[in-house]
Write a protein that holds these residues in place. Sequence first.
Motif, PDB file in Angstrom:
ATOM      1  N   ARG A 146       0.955  -1.200  -0.070  1.00  0.00           N
ATOM      2  CA  ARG A 146       0.124  -0.029  -0.081  1.00  0.00           C
ATOM      3  C   ARG A 146       0.808   1.347   0.149  1.00  0.00           C
ATOM      4  NH1 ARG A 146      -4.930  -2.106   1.298  1.00  0.00           N
ATOM      5  NH2 ARG A 146      -4.947  -4.035   2.312  1.00  0.00           N
ATOM      6  N   LEU A 147       0.595   2.132  -1.170  1.00  0.00           N
ATOM      7  CA  LEU A 147       1.417   3.122  -0.909  1.00  0.00           C
ATOM      8  C   LEU A 147       0.635   4.379  -1.519  1.00  0.00           C
ATOM      9  CD1 LEU A 147       3.410   3.934  -4.111  1.00  0.00           C
ATOM     10  CD2 LEU A 147       2.708   1.511  -3.681  1.00  0.00           C
ATOM     11  N   LYS A 148       1.001   5.548  -1.231  1.00  0.00           N
ATOM     12  CA  LYS A 148       0.477   6.757  -1.653  1.00  0.00           C
ATOM     13  C   LYS A 148       1.649   7.754  -2.228  1.00  0.00           C
ATOM     14  CE  LYS A 148      -2.772  10.612  -0.394  1.00  0.00           C
ATOM     15  NZ  LYS A 148      -3.357  10.659  -1.397  1.00  0.00           N
ATOM     16  N   LEU A 149       1.184   8.054  -3.566  1.00  0.00           N
ATOM     17  CA  LEU A 149       2.107   8.827  -4.233  1.00  0.00           C
ATOM     18  C   LEU A 149       1.699  10.380  -4.123  1.00  0.00           C
ATOM     19  CD1 LEU A 149       2.150   7.050  -7.613  1.00  0.00           C
ATOM     20  CD2 LEU A 149       4.048   6.887  -5.751  1.00  0.00           C
ATOM     21  N   GLU A 150       2.722  11.333  -3.745  1.00  0.00           N
ATOM     22  CA  GLU A 150       2.290  12.716  -3.744  1.00  0.00           C
ATOM     23  C   GLU A 150       3.264  13.605  -4.341  1.00  0.00           C
ATOM     24  OE1 GLU A 150       2.541  13.369   0.689  1.00  0.00           O
ATOM     25  OE2 GLU A 150       1.036  12.149   1.197  1.00  0.00           O
ATOM     26  N   GLY A 151       2.784  14.941  -4.549  1.00  0.00           N
ATOM     27  CA  GLY A 151       3.557  15.739  -5.250  1.00  0.00           C
ATOM     28  C   GLY A 151       2.860  16.284  -6.434  1.00  0.00           C
ATOM     29  N   GLU A 152       3.869  16.571  -7.473  1.00  0.00           N
ATOM     30  CA  GLU A 152       3.221  16.914  -8.837  1.00  0.00           C
ATOM     31  C   GLU A 152       2.682  15.755  -9.614  1.00  0.00           C
ATOM     32  OE1 GLU A 152       3.552  20.275  -9.728  1.00  0.00           O
ATOM     33  OE2 GLU A 152       4.208  20.569  -7.989  1.00  0.00           O
ATOM     34  N   LEU A 153       2.298  14.809  -9.079  1.00  0.00           N
ATOM     35  CA  LEU A 153       1.665  13.735  -9.675  1.00  0.00           C
ATOM     36  C   LEU A 153       0.139  13.606  -9.708  1.00  0.00           C
ATOM     37  CD1 LEU A 153       4.234  10.610  -9.003  1.00  0.00           C
ATOM     38  CD2 LEU A 153       4.289  12.209 -10.946  1.00  0.00           C
ATOM     39  N   GLN A 154      -0.436  14.776  -9.379  1.00  0.00           N
ATOM     40  CA  GLN A 154      -1.932  14.872  -9.212  1.00  0.00           C
ATOM     41  C   GLN A 154      -2.411  15.102 -10.206  1.00  0.00           C
ATOM     42  OE1 GLN A 154      -3.229  13.607  -6.238  1.00  0.00           O
ATOM     43  NE2 GLN A 154      -1.145  13.358  -5.266  1.00  0.00           N
ATOM     44  N   ARG A 155      -2.243  14.403 -11.498  1.00  0.00           N
ATOM     45  CA  ARG A 155      -2.747  14.763 -12.853  1.00  0.00           C
ATOM     46  C   ARG A 155      -3.349  13.129 -13.162  1.00  0.00           C
ATOM     47  NH1 ARG A 155       1.600  17.800 -12.407  1.00  0.00           N
ATOM     48  NH2 ARG A 155       1.545  19.521 -13.789  1.00  0.00           N
ATOM     49  N   LEU A 178      -5.156   9.402  -7.734  1.00  0.00           N
ATOM     50  CA  LEU A 178      -4.144   9.286  -6.680  1.00  0.00           C
ATOM     51  C   LEU A 178      -4.283   9.865  -5.369  1.00  0.00           C
ATOM     52  CD1 LEU A 178      -0.808  10.031  -8.909  1.00  0.00           C
ATOM     53  CD2 LEU A 178      -1.580   7.772  -8.140  1.00  0.00           C
ATOM     54  N   ARG A 179      -5.714  10.106  -5.189  1.00  0.00           N
ATOM     55  CA  ARG A 179      -6.045  10.760  -4.131  1.00  0.00           C
ATOM     56  C   ARG A 179      -6.228   9.759  -2.897  1.00  0.00           C
ATOM     57  NH1 ARG A 179      -8.500  16.010  -5.812  1.00  0.00           N
ATOM     58  NH2 ARG A 179      -8.392  15.978  -7.915  1.00  0.00           N
ATOM     59  N   THR A 180      -6.463   8.397  -3.456  1.00  0.00           N
ATOM     60  CA  THR A 180      -6.314   7.270  -2.534  1.00  0.00           C
ATOM     61  C   THR A 180      -5.222   6.460  -2.422  1.00  0.00           C
ATOM     62  OG1 THR A 180      -7.366   5.739  -4.009  1.00  0.00           O
ATOM     63  CG2 THR A 180      -8.923   7.196  -2.533  1.00  0.00           C
ATOM     64  N   ALA A 181      -4.845   5.544  -1.504  1.00  0.00           N
ATOM     65  CA  ALA A 181      -3.686   4.723  -1.528  1.00  0.00           C
ATOM     66  C   ALA A 181      -3.806   3.737  -2.583  1.00  0.00           C
ATOM     67  CB  ALA A 181      -3.380   4.069  -0.352  1.00  0.00           C
ATOM     68  N   LEU A 182      -2.678   3.555  -3.207  1.00  0.00           N
ATOM     69  CA  LEU A 182      -2.474   2.503  -4.407  1.00  0.00           C
ATOM     70  C   LEU A 182      -2.488   1.168  -3.607  1.00  0.00           C
ATOM     71  CD1 LEU A 182      -0.105   4.229  -6.867  1.00  0.00           C
ATOM     72  CD2 LEU A 182      -2.575   3.848  -7.197  1.00  0.00           C
ATOM     73  N   VAL A 183      -2.996   0.031  -4.080  1.00  0.00           N
ATOM     74  CA  VAL A 183      -2.595  -1.393  -3.486  1.00  0.00           C
ATOM     75  C   VAL A 183      -2.411  -2.169  -4.550  1.00  0.00           C
ATOM     76  CG1 VAL A 183      -3.758  -3.250  -2.511  1.00  0.00           C
ATOM     77  CG2 VAL A 183      -4.340  -0.787  -1.765  1.00  0.00           C
ATOM     78  N   VAL A 184      -0.952  -2.698  -4.398  1.00  0.00           N
ATOM     79  CA  VAL A 184      -0.291  -3.608  -5.174  1.00  0.00           C
ATOM     80  C   VAL A 184      -0.465  -4.949  -4.701  1.00  0.00           C
ATOM     81  CG1 VAL A 184       1.415  -4.288  -6.838  1.00  0.00           C
ATOM     82  CG2 VAL A 184       0.960  -1.780  -6.491  1.00  0.00           C
ATOM     83  N   PRO A 185      -1.262  -6.008  -4.871  1.00  0.00           N
ATOM     84  CA  PRO A 185      -1.249  -7.208  -4.165  1.00  0.00           C
ATOM     85  C   PRO A 185      -0.244  -7.932  -4.637  1.00  0.00           C
ATOM     86  CG  PRO A 185      -3.319  -6.828  -6.047  1.00  0.00           C
ATOM     87  CD  PRO A 185      -2.173  -5.759  -6.151  1.00  0.00           C
TER      88      PRO A 185
END
Length: 93
Positions: free
Chosen positions: A24-33, A72-79
């Motif tokens: 589980r991860l959250k990407l932040e910064g300039e990637l909110q596109r 990207l407003r929610t956490a990503l889940v990679v199984p």
Amino acid sequence: YACLNSGGRLAVAILNKDVNQDLRLKLEGELQRPSRAIAMTAPSVASTTDIELGGQAVSQSEWRPAWQPRSLRTALVVPQASALLMEFEGVTL
């Protein structure tokens, strides 16, 4: 892993090598596109057949992946023991 693909989009491969738990991860910064993703799946970690990327067999000669929009407003889940390939619009390095 990350690169600019031939379409000028930032492409990021997220690999979860853990066989016991999801990543589980959250990407932040300039990637909110706007972004999109395809998942790599297989029946098991040891599989050498029945591997799919974007919902289609990797061995198909005319591979057309099923890209899914991602927020990207929610956490990503990679199984566990899988991977996710993401593309981001309008990101420059």
